[in-house]
Write a protein that holds these residues in place. Structure first.
Motif, PDB file in Angstrom:
ATOM      1  N   LEU A 148       0.833  -1.204   0.000  1.00  0.00           N
ATOM      2  CA  LEU A 148       0.000   0.000   0.000  1.00  0.00           C
ATOM      3  C   LEU A 148       0.867   1.254   0.000  1.00  0.00           C
ATOM      4  CD1 LEU A 148      -3.248   0.780   1.860  1.00  0.00           C
ATOM      5  CD2 LEU A 148      -1.290   2.267   2.277  1.00  0.00           C
ATOM      6  N   ARG A 149       1.875   1.279   0.872  1.00  0.00           N
ATOM      7  CA  ARG A 149       2.754   2.464   0.932  1.00  0.00           C
ATOM      8  C   ARG A 149       3.509   2.666  -0.384  1.00  0.00           C
ATOM      9  NH1 ARG A 149       4.218  -0.035   5.959  1.00  0.00           N
ATOM     10  NH2 ARG A 149       3.152   0.936   7.719  1.00  0.00           N
ATOM     11  N   ALA A 150       4.008   1.571  -0.959  1.00  0.00           N
ATOM     12  CA  ALA A 150       4.796   1.672  -2.184  1.00  0.00           C
ATOM     13  C   ALA A 150       3.950   2.148  -3.357  1.00  0.00           C
ATOM     14  CB  ALA A 150       5.437   0.315  -2.510  1.00  0.00           C
ATOM     15  N   TRP A 151       2.749   1.599  -3.496  1.00  0.00           N
ATOM     16  CA  TRP A 151       1.872   2.033  -4.593  1.00  0.00           C
ATOM     17  C   TRP A 151       1.473   3.497  -4.431  1.00  0.00           C
ATOM     18  CZ3 TRP A 151      -1.308  -3.038  -3.883  1.00  0.00           C
ATOM     19  CH2 TRP A 151      -0.736  -4.063  -4.653  1.00  0.00           C
ATOM     20  N   ALA A 152       1.183   3.907  -3.202  1.00  0.00           N
ATOM     21  CA  ALA A 152       0.830   5.310  -2.967  1.00  0.00           C
ATOM     22  C   ALA A 152       2.000   6.225  -3.318  1.00  0.00           C
ATOM     23  CB  ALA A 152       0.404   5.506  -1.515  1.00  0.00           C
ATOM     24  N   SER A 153       3.190   5.864  -2.849  1.00  0.00           N
ATOM     25  CA  SER A 153       4.374   6.676  -3.104  1.00  0.00           C
ATOM     26  C   SER A 153       4.666   6.780  -4.600  1.00  0.00           C
ATOM     27  CB  SER A 153       5.572   6.072  -2.368  1.00  0.00           C
ATOM     28  OG  SER A 153       6.757   6.773  -2.666  1.00  0.00           O
ATOM     29  N   ALA A 154       4.575   5.650  -5.296  1.00  0.00           N
ATOM     30  CA  ALA A 154       4.889   5.631  -6.725  1.00  0.00           C
ATOM     31  C   ALA A 154       3.927   6.500  -7.534  1.00  0.00           C
ATOM     32  CB  ALA A 154       4.847   4.199  -7.249  1.00  0.00           C
ATOM     33  N   GLY A 156       2.409   9.236  -6.186  1.00  0.00           N
ATOM     34  CA  GLY A 156       2.339  10.567  -5.605  1.00  0.00           C
ATOM     35  C   GLY A 156       1.079  10.813  -4.796  1.00  0.00           C
ATOM     36  N   ILE A 157       0.537   9.749  -4.206  1.00  0.00           N
ATOM     37  CA  ILE A 157      -0.703   9.854  -3.424  1.00  0.00           C
ATOM     38  C   ILE A 157      -0.346   9.841  -1.938  1.00  0.00           C
ATOM     39  CG2 ILE A 157      -2.870   8.692  -2.824  1.00  0.00           C
ATOM     40  CD1 ILE A 157      -2.801   7.482  -5.683  1.00  0.00           C
ATOM     41  N   PRO A 158      -0.745  10.849  -1.177  1.00  0.00           N
ATOM     42  CA  PRO A 158      -0.474  10.818   0.265  1.00  0.00           C
ATOM     43  C   PRO A 158      -1.265   9.699   0.928  1.00  0.00           C
ATOM     44  CG  PRO A 158      -1.888  12.683  -0.280  1.00  0.00           C
ATOM     45  CD  PRO A 158      -1.471  12.077  -1.585  1.00  0.00           C
ATOM     46  N   LEU A 159      -0.711   9.134   2.005  1.00  0.00           N
ATOM     47  CA  LEU A 159      -1.389   8.040   2.698  1.00  0.00           C
ATOM     48  C   LEU A 159      -2.769   8.457   3.200  1.00  0.00           C
ATOM     49  CD1 LEU A 159       1.529   6.344   4.664  1.00  0.00           C
ATOM     50  CD2 LEU A 159       0.312   5.448   2.664  1.00  0.00           C
ATOM     51  N   SER A 160      -2.951   9.746   3.451  1.00  0.00           N
ATOM     52  CA  SER A 160      -4.250  10.228   3.911  1.00  0.00           C
ATOM     53  C   SER A 160      -5.341  10.035   2.858  1.00  0.00           C
ATOM     54  CB  SER A 160      -4.162  11.706   4.292  1.00  0.00           C
ATOM     55  OG  SER A 160      -3.779  12.485   3.164  1.00  0.00           O
ATOM     56  N   ARG A 161      -4.920   9.817   1.605  1.00  0.00           N
ATOM     57  CA  ARG A 161      -5.887   9.595   0.523  1.00  0.00           C
ATOM     58  C   ARG A 161      -5.848   8.149   0.049  1.00  0.00           C
ATOM     59  NH1 ARG A 161      -8.414  14.029  -1.162  1.00  0.00           N
ATOM     60  NH2 ARG A 161      -9.015  13.140  -3.154  1.00  0.00           N
ATOM     61  N   THR A 162      -5.575   7.247   0.981  1.00  0.00           N
ATOM     62  CA  THR A 162      -5.618   5.818   0.682  1.00  0.00           C
ATOM     63  C   THR A 162      -6.695   5.159   1.537  1.00  0.00           C
ATOM     64  OG1 THR A 162      -3.951   5.213   2.341  1.00  0.00           O
ATOM     65  CG2 THR A 162      -3.158   5.755   0.128  1.00  0.00           C
ATOM     66  N   ILE A 163      -7.298   4.125   0.989  1.00  0.00           N
ATOM     67  CA  ILE A 163      -8.304   3.316   1.671  1.00  0.00           C
ATOM     68  C   ILE A 163      -7.867   1.857   1.569  1.00  0.00           C
ATOM     69  CG2 ILE A 163     -10.730   2.558   1.689  1.00  0.00           C
ATOM     70  CD1 ILE A 163     -11.436   5.210   0.276  1.00  0.00           C
ATOM     71  N   GLY A 166     -10.338  -4.920   4.053  1.00  0.00           N
ATOM     72  CA  GLY A 166      -9.951  -6.296   4.339  1.00  0.00           C
ATOM     73  C   GLY A 166     -10.882  -6.969   5.322  1.00  0.00           C
ATOM     74  N   ASP A 167     -10.663  -8.284   5.483  1.00  0.00           N
ATOM     75  CA  ASP A 167     -11.530  -9.076   6.361  1.00  0.00           C
ATOM     76  C   ASP A 167     -10.782  -9.829   7.442  1.00  0.00           C
ATOM     77  OD1 ASP A 167     -11.705 -12.398   5.411  1.00  0.00           O
ATOM     78  OD2 ASP A 167     -10.480 -10.980   4.298  1.00  0.00           O
ATOM     79  N   GLY A 168      -9.471 -10.073   7.247  1.00  0.00           N
ATOM     80  CA  GLY A 168      -8.756 -10.965   8.155  1.00  0.00           C
ATOM     81  C   GLY A 168      -7.646 -10.271   8.922  1.00  0.00           C
ATOM     82  N   ALA A 169      -7.107 -10.989   9.900  1.00  0.00           N
ATOM     83  CA  ALA A 169      -6.075 -10.420  10.774  1.00  0.00           C
ATOM     84  C   ALA A 169      -4.846  -9.958   9.990  1.00  0.00           C
ATOM     85  CB  ALA A 169      -5.677 -11.452  11.825  1.00  0.00           C
ATOM     86  N   ASN A 170      -4.539 -10.624   8.884  1.00  0.00           N
ATOM     87  CA  ASN A 170      -3.362 -10.223   8.104  1.00  0.00           C
ATOM     88  C   ASN A 170      -3.598  -8.936   7.309  1.00  0.00           C
ATOM     89  OD1 ASN A 170      -5.117 -11.642   6.339  1.00  0.00           O
ATOM     90  ND2 ASN A 170      -3.440 -12.063   4.938  1.00  0.00           N
ATOM     91  N   ASP A 171      -4.802  -8.367   7.390  1.00  0.00           N
ATOM     92  CA  ASP A 171      -5.078  -7.076   6.748  1.00  0.00           C
ATOM     93  C   ASP A 171      -4.918  -5.893   7.704  1.00  0.00           C
ATOM     94  OD1 ASP A 171      -5.849  -8.208   4.229  1.00  0.00           O
ATOM     95  OD2 ASP A 171      -7.764  -8.782   5.136  1.00  0.00           O
ATOM     96  N   ALA A 176      -4.185  -0.162   9.071  1.00  0.00           N
ATOM     97  CA  ALA A 176      -3.635   0.863   9.966  1.00  0.00           C
ATOM     98  C   ALA A 176      -2.791   1.884   9.198  1.00  0.00           C
ATOM     99  CB  ALA A 176      -2.798   0.207  11.060  1.00  0.00           C
ATOM    100  N   ALA A 177      -2.116   1.434   8.139  1.00  0.00           N
ATOM    101  CA  ALA A 177      -1.265   2.329   7.345  1.00  0.00           C
ATOM    102  C   ALA A 177      -2.081   3.278   6.474  1.00  0.00           C
ATOM    103  CB  ALA A 177      -0.330   1.504   6.467  1.00  0.00           C
ATOM    104  N   ALA A 178      -3.287   2.860   6.113  1.00  0.00           N
ATOM    105  CA  ALA A 178      -4.109   3.636   5.190  1.00  0.00           C
ATOM    106  C   ALA A 178      -4.775   4.818   5.897  1.00  0.00           C
ATOM    107  CB  ALA A 178      -5.178   2.744   4.568  1.00  0.00           C
ATOM    108  N   GLY A 179      -5.192   5.791   5.107  1.00  0.00           N
ATOM    109  CA  GLY A 179      -5.947   6.905   5.659  1.00  0.00           C
ATOM    110  C   GLY A 179      -7.279   6.453   6.236  1.00  0.00           C
ATOM    111  N   LEU A 180      -7.876   5.419   5.623  1.00  0.00           N
ATOM    112  CA  LEU A 180      -9.150   4.865   6.078  1.00  0.00           C
ATOM    113  C   LEU A 180      -9.079   3.351   5.976  1.00  0.00           C
ATOM    114  CD1 LEU A 180     -12.135   5.423   6.945  1.00  0.00           C
ATOM    115  CD2 LEU A 180     -12.700   5.440   4.493  1.00  0.00           C
ATOM    116  N   GLY A 181      -9.291   2.661   7.092  1.00  0.00           N
ATOM    117  CA  GLY A 181      -9.269   1.203   7.115  1.00  0.00           C
ATOM    118  C   GLY A 181     -10.678   0.663   7.270  1.00  0.00           C
ATOM    119  N   LEU A 182     -11.143  -0.102   6.276  1.00  0.00           N
ATOM    120  CA  LEU A 182     -12.514  -0.608   6.266  1.00  0.00           C
ATOM    121  C   LEU A 182     -12.538  -2.108   6.513  1.00  0.00           C
ATOM    122  CD1 LEU A 182     -13.947   1.249   3.126  1.00  0.00           C
ATOM    123  CD2 LEU A 182     -14.022   1.970   5.521  1.00  0.00           C
TER     124      LEU A 182
END
Length: 211
Positions: A148-154, A156-163, A166-171, A176-182
């Motif tokens: 998620l961080r790498a795709w946002a950085s590549a 030019g999207i700030p993490l605050s504009r990421t969503i 996920g459904d499981g513990a590995n998400d 937590a890294a995203a601006g909004l975690g659903l």
């Protein structure tokens, strides 16, 4: 083309897809119920994901590669998947998938749904059959957050504009890294830690939350 405005990263199994793909592959080995129970424990966070994945992939040893055609025929996108991805694009966003599942399935399913980027595990093959080993580094919770961080950085999207969806513990680390975690179709531990919980199993419910 204008710079992308935002990024939405989905988990695949039981989120963008109705199925747990590893269980469909395990059915081909006659070990579906055994692998399903192990997957459920991993998604609840009761066992280490990477350790669990390795043991579940061992159960796939000997499945012929031609079985993937039957597996793909059984994969079902979650209701609303195509509509949500179309709306992400209409609003100038990027749709991505990072999965503890497998490229062997996502490489067909992701582009068919209009997904822009995807990353998953690969299954080692020898003599036309699965060896029961994951090929390369495992996509675990840390790798999901890193993607998620790498795709946002590549882009030019700030993490605050990421969503992150996920459904499981590995998400959880990705969420937590995203601006909004659903939490979508999610296990109790994920529902407890998400920014928002989406209860109906219909991805169109996320459309009003897009920037």
């Amino acid at each position: 083309m204008a710079d992308p405005r935002f990024l939405v990263v989905f988990d695949a199994d039981s989120t963008l897809l109705c199925n747990e793909v590893i269980e469909l592959i395990a059915d081909e080995a006659g070990r579906g119920p055994e692998v399903a129970a192990a997957t459920e424990a991993a998604m609840r966070g009761e066992v280490d994901f990477a350790t669990s994945l390795r043991s579940r992939v061992q159960a796939l040893r000997g499945v012929p590669v031609e079985a993937f055609a039957r597996v793909l025929a059984r994969v079902e996108p979650t209701p609303g998947a195509a509509e949500l991805i179309a709306e992400i694009h209409a609003r100038g966003g990027i749709a991505a998938v990072v999965s503890g599942g497998f490229h062997e399935v996502l490489d067909t399913v992701a582009p068919s749904l209009g997904v822009d980027r995807w990353r998953a595990n690969r299954l080692e093959v020898a003599d036309g059959a699965l060896t029961g080993v994951v090929d390369g580094d495992i996509v675990d919770a840390a790798a999901k957050a890193d993607a998620l961080r790498a795709w946002a950085s590549a882009s030019g999207i700030p993490l605050s504009r990421t969503i992150a969806v996920g459904d499981g513990a590995n998400d959880l680390r990705m969420m937590a890294a995203a601006g909004l975690g659903l939490a979508f179709n999610a296990k109790p531990a994920v529902r407890a830690q998400a920014d928002l919980v989406i209860d109906p199993v219909d991805l169109r419910e996320i459309i009003p939350l897009l920037p």
